[in-house]
Motif scaffolding. Structure first.
Motif: not given
Length: 126
Positions: A73-97
């Motif tokens: 919240n101090a940096k107004n930043t949202l994160y997504l840590q993705m591990n054990s990625l698979k080919p089916e995770d391939t996509a455009m990733y969007y953040c949203a409020a």
């Protein structure tokens, strides 16, 4: 007016890890949930992970155990840590409020039509 800018996407081999970030122009306070969504070519947009101002989280089944959403919240930043990625995770990733609803409903798509969206960042897993 809230603006969101994603960064950190890229290409990674299957089994690898990647982190994406989303900088928000101003704090969204308790009236919004923050979330990550993705859309692959030819597929509908799907919710991946959502967090609310109290730290409550919800994940899609496809992300549970592999992805972690967090916010600074101090940096107004949202994160997504993705591990054990698979080919089916391939996509455009969007953040949203998204206007607040329980996170498990927001990850299912509730309120998405009324949200503020970033431009997306591409994640490719090979």
């Amino acid at each position: 007016h809230v603006q969101l800018v994603e960064s950190g996407g890229g290409s990674v081999q299957a089994g690898g890890s990647l982190s994406v970030s989303c900088t928000v122009s101003r704090r969204t306070y308790s009236t919004f949930c923050m979330g990550w969504f993705r859309q692959a070519p030819g597929k509908e947009r799907e919710g991946i992970a959502v967090i609310d101002s109290r730290g409550g989280t919800a994940y899609a089944d496809s992300a549970t155990g592999r992805f972690t959403i967090s916010q600074d919240n101090a940096k107004n930043t949202l994160y997504l840590q993705m591990n054990s990625l698979k080919p089916e995770d391939t996509a455009m990733y969007y953040c949203a409020a998204i206007p607040w609803s329980p996170p498990d409903q927001v990850v299912g798509g509730m309120g998405a039509d009324f949200g503020k969206w970033g431009q997306g960042t591409q994640v490719t897993v090979s």
